[in-house]
Each structure stands twice: as C-alpha cells, then as structure tokens.
Design an enzyme around this catalytic site. Structure first.
Site, PDB file in Angstrom:
ATOM      1  N   GLY A 128       6.683  -2.127  -4.442  1.00 16.83           N
ATOM      2  CA  GLY A 128       5.808  -3.011  -5.206  1.00 16.83           C
ATOM      3  C   GLY A 128       4.598  -2.274  -5.736  1.00 16.83           C
ATOM      4  N   SER A 155       3.802  -1.277  -8.806  1.00 21.20           N
ATOM      5  CA  SER A 155       3.557  -1.303 -10.248  1.00 21.20           C
ATOM      6  C   SER A 155       2.270  -1.999 -10.649  1.00 21.20           C
ATOM      7  CB  SER A 155       4.735  -1.974 -10.974  1.00 21.20           C
ATOM      8  OG  SER A 155       4.851  -3.335 -10.590  1.00 21.20           O
ATOM      9  N   ARG A 156       1.665  -2.761  -9.736  1.00 11.17           N
ATOM     10  CA  ARG A 156       0.422  -3.455 -10.097  1.00 11.17           C
ATOM     11  C   ARG A 156      -0.333  -3.874  -8.842  1.00 11.17           C
ATOM     12  NH1 ARG A 156       2.682  -9.261 -12.432  1.00 11.17           N
ATOM     13  NH2 ARG A 156       3.935  -9.833 -10.598  1.00 11.17           N
ATOM     14  N   ASN A 213      15.813  -3.487  -5.803  1.00 11.42           N
ATOM     15  CA  ASN A 213      15.561  -4.739  -5.085  1.00 11.42           C
ATOM     16  C   ASN A 213      15.468  -4.393  -3.609  1.00 11.42           C
ATOM     17  OD1 ASN A 213      15.573  -7.196  -3.828  1.00 11.42           O
ATOM     18  ND2 ASN A 213      17.574  -7.852  -4.606  1.00 11.42           N
ATOM     19  N   ASN A 224       4.640  -2.521   0.723  1.00 18.05           N
ATOM     20  CA  ASN A 224       3.613  -3.342   0.085  1.00 18.05           C
ATOM     21  C   ASN A 224       4.179  -4.551  -0.665  1.00 18.05           C
ATOM     22  OD1 ASN A 224       0.938  -3.847  -1.463  1.00 18.05           O
ATOM     23  ND2 ASN A 224       2.419  -3.450  -3.082  1.00 18.05           N
ATOM     24  N   SER A 241      -1.222  -9.416   5.778  1.00 20.89           N
ATOM     25  CA  SER A 241      -2.201 -10.284   5.116  1.00 20.89           C
ATOM     26  C   SER A 241      -3.011 -11.048   6.150  1.00 20.89           C
ATOM     27  CB  SER A 241      -1.486 -11.287   4.208  1.00 20.89           C
ATOM     28  OG  SER A 241      -2.371 -12.290   3.743  1.00 20.89           O
ATOM     29  N   TYR A 287       5.032 -17.732   3.675  1.00 22.21           N
ATOM     30  CA  TYR A 287       4.279 -16.482   3.497  1.00 22.21           C
ATOM     31  C   TYR A 287       3.640 -16.049   4.816  1.00 22.21           C
ATOM     32  CZ  TYR A 287       1.044 -13.171   1.287  1.00 22.21           C
ATOM     33  OH  TYR A 287       0.354 -12.038   0.921  1.00 22.21           O
ATOM     34  N   LYS A 304       4.346 -12.524   6.877  1.00 25.44           N
ATOM     35  CA  LYS A 304       3.287 -11.543   7.109  1.00 25.44           C
ATOM     36  C   LYS A 304       2.982 -11.380   8.603  1.00 25.44           C
ATOM     37  CE  LYS A 304       2.609 -10.291   2.865  1.00 25.44           C
ATOM     38  NZ  LYS A 304       2.876  -8.903   2.442  1.00 25.44           N
ATOM     39  N   ILE A 355      -8.341 -10.418  -2.149  1.00 24.76           N
ATOM     40  CA  ILE A 355      -8.585  -9.228  -2.968  1.00 24.76           C
ATOM     41  C   ILE A 355      -8.521  -9.620  -4.446  1.00 24.76           C
ATOM     42  CG2 ILE A 355      -7.860  -6.872  -3.440  1.00 24.76           C
ATOM     43  CD1 ILE A 355      -8.771  -7.352  -0.533  1.00 24.76           C
TER      44      ILE A 355
END
Length: 260
Positions: A27, A29-30, A78, A105, A157, A170, A174, A203
C-alpha cells in the site's frame, strides 16, 4: 585507482544508514505508505512499492524517489491473495537477491454500525488488513530466517487499541495485527528478526481530509497536542524501528497523546 584511507573514511561517513537494504512497502502508493517509502529511500534503501490498483500514484512516488537520487520500483499485487504475494516477493528476490524490511501498511475501511455491517464488508476488511499480513510475512519469513536478519513493521491503528464507532471490522483487523506482532516477535527474536507494530492516530491523509470540518474539529479537540499527525511523523517511527536492534514485539503509538 586506489582510494586513500581518508577517502574511504569520508565515503563511509556519508553512506546512508539503510544503504544496501531492500524494503517492501505494501500500500505504498499514497498516504502513510507513500511517506514511508520515500523516507526509507531517503535513508538509502532500495524500495519496492506495492499497490493494488492505482498505478499512476505508485509511479508518481517512484518518480519522486528517483528524482531525489533514490532507488525504487512499483509492482501491482493483491496482497490478500497468496499466489499474487508469492509472485511479488519472488520478483523482488530475483531483482535484488534479498529482502531486509517488510512494512505491512496496506489497509481499507468499510465503516458501518455492526447491525448494518454485511458479511462481505467484514470479510473484505479482514482479508486486506489482516490476512494480508499473514500472506506477505509467510512469503518472506523463511528468507529472513536464512539470512538471520530482518525487520517486519506492521502499521496498525489507534482504532485497534481503543475501538471506533462503526468500525468493528477495522478495529478487529488492526487489533489482530498487534497480537500477530507480539507472537511472531517471540518466535523470531533469537534469529535476528524484529517484529514491531506502529499505531497511528488521526493522520492528515486523504481519508481524514474527506471528513466534514465539524468532525475533524471534534477529533482535534480531543488530541492533547491539538493537531492532526503528519504522514512523515509515522514514517519517522518506521525508520527508527528499521535501525533498532533490541526492540521487538512492541507497539509504538504515533497519536499526539490521544491514547496512552
């Protein structure tokens, strides 16, 4: 031409701390992942950026890293699919011959109150956020055990610690990462491998930017430091753990004091 002793010492003094290391960031890319990838490259690591679908963003991160003198390339996979992950890891090993750092990540949200949460929304988050940690780590662990060194860093998280309204899927994923981290750290500590988790708070990312201002203001009012965190502040914690030799099985909080 033979280098003088002084030239050798000067070369060593300017060598970056992660020179010669190979890092994989899922993950990447951003957001937080991109910040981590750039920080690792800035410290001298050769960085492999995994992405699921946004090739344009991944290529932009690679371009920025290389523009600043770093080494990087992007690869689609994936990470919830073990065959895809094995392809990714084999590609990295064929290209660089080793893997020193794995940063797990990648993550998604599918927020719903539990009464409205569908089975598919539960499974999708668990697969991408938690099962992927199993698939990626499984793909690198034998290699790291053979080379008797490695850094595995899992981006969990604050929600995995404190919970979140409408985020049972979620939070479970985590929190599972934290338990995974502690258990694997016990198994690998004698083999030169450290396994740690980082728990970011709120964040300043695209996800948070999309929140209504009133919601953001409410969140910030509860943070002792009275501001959102920055992606590079999470990346700093990752860098610290890549260099730390006697820290394993730990959860590092980057949350401005919101959860202590």
């Amino acid at each position: 031409m033979t280098m003088t002793t002084m030239e050798i010492l000067e070369e060593k003094s300017i060598q970056k701390p992660l020179a010669g290391k190979v890092a994989v960031v899922t993950g990447g890319s951003r957001g937080i992942g991109a910040a981590i990838a750039k920080a690792l490259a800035e410290q001298g690591a050769q960085v492999v950026i995994n992405y699921q679908s946004n090739m344009e963003c991944a290529d932009a991160v690679v371009e920025e890293i290389e523009k600043n003198g770093g080494s990087s390339y992007a690869i689609q996979a994936n990470i919830a699919d073990s065959q895809d992950v094995n392809r990714l890891i084999e590609d990295v090993k064929n290209r660089y011959g080793k893997i020193d750092i794995l940063v797990n990540n990648a993550g998604i949200t599918r927020d719903r109150t539990f009464r409205k949460l569908s089975e598919s929304e539960w499974n999708e988050v668990i697969n991408v956020n938690l099962n992927s940690v199993f698939t990626t780590t499984s793909a690198v662990i034998e290699h790291m055990l053979e080379q008797k060194s490695g850094r595995i860093i899992n981006i969990s998280s604050i929600i995995g610690q404190a919970g979140g309204f409408g985020q049972t899927n979620y939070a479970a994923s985590k929190a599972g990462m934290i338990g995974f981290t502690k258990s694997l750290a016990l198994e690998t500590a004698k083999s030169g491998i450290t396994v740690n988790a980082i728990c970011p708070g709120f964040i300043e990312t695209e996800m948070v930017a999309a929140m209504p201002d009133a919601v953001k203001d409410s969140i910030v009012s509860k943070i002792p430091m009275k501001r959102l965190g920055q992606t590079d502040e999470v990346a700093e914690a990752v860098l610290y753990l890549t260099k730390a030799n006697y820290i394993t099985g730990q959860t590092i909080n980057v949350n401005g004091g919101l959860y202590m």
